[in-house]
Write an enzyme that holds these catalytic residues in place. Sequence first.
Site, PDB file in Angstrom:
ATOM      1  N   GLU A   1      30.207 -17.903  38.766  1.00  0.00           N
ATOM      2  CA  GLU A   1      28.797 -18.141  39.084  1.00  0.00           C
ATOM      3  C   GLU A   1      28.514 -19.622  39.312  1.00  0.00           C
ATOM      4  O   GLU A   1      27.827 -19.990  40.273  1.00  0.00           O
ATOM      5  CB  GLU A   1      27.886 -17.666  37.932  1.00  0.00           C
ATOM      6  CG  GLU A   1      28.028 -16.203  37.597  1.00  0.00           C
ATOM      7  CD  GLU A   1      28.992 -15.938  36.456  1.00  0.00           C
ATOM      8  OE1 GLU A   1      28.685 -15.075  35.623  1.00  0.00           O
ATOM      9  OE2 GLU A   1      30.057 -16.594  36.393  1.00  0.00           O
TER      10      GLU A   1
ATOM     11  N   CYS B   1      26.067 -19.761  32.398  1.00  0.00           N
ATOM     12  CA  CYS B   1      25.817 -19.348  33.771  1.00  0.00           C
ATOM     13  C   CYS B   1      24.383 -18.856  33.953  1.00  0.00           C
ATOM     14  O   CYS B   1      23.768 -19.104  34.991  1.00  0.00           O
ATOM     15  CB  CYS B   1      26.823 -18.284  34.186  1.00  0.00           C
ATOM     16  SG  CYS B   1      28.512 -18.932  34.303  1.00  0.00           S
TER      17      CYS B   1
END
Length: 145
Positions: free
Chosen positions: A50, A81
Site C-alpha cells: 500500500e 498503511c
Amino acid sequence: MRRAMALARAAAEAGEVPVGAVVVDTASGAVIAAAHNRVEAERDPTAHAEILAIRAAGDRLGSPRLAGCDLYVTLEPCPMCAQAIAFARLRRLYFAAYDPKGGGVEHGPRIFTQPTCHHRPEIYGGIGEGEAAAMLRAFFARRRD
C-alpha cells in the site's frame, strides 16, 4: 482486485508476504500505480504494498493527495498503511482478506474511527477474501516447513 492478486502472487514468488496493491483513478478506471510488498528486498519495514503504491501514485499525479483515487489491496491494511491511506485522502478502500492479528481498519486500532483521523475512505472488505486468505496461508505454511 485481480491485478492486486497477481501482484500478491509475484510477492510470494519473490519471498515476500503475498500482498498486492493497486491505485485506480475513479473517473477513468485507469491504473495509476501498482506494487507488492518489498520489505525483504528493500530491507525496509515500511515497504508494504500500500505504501509503495501510494508513493508511486503521488509521484505520477504530482500530489500527495489522491482524492480521486481508490485503493485495491489483498489484505486488510495494517495501522501504518491505514494512516497513509487517510493522509493520501483516498476515496475508497477495497480489500480482500481480513487481518484479525495485524489489521488496522476493521481490527486492532481501527484507524479510521479514531477522532484524530481526519479522513475516512469508504471501506469495502472481503472482496476475493478466499483466494487472498488461501495465498497467505500457503505462504506461511511453506515458511514453517
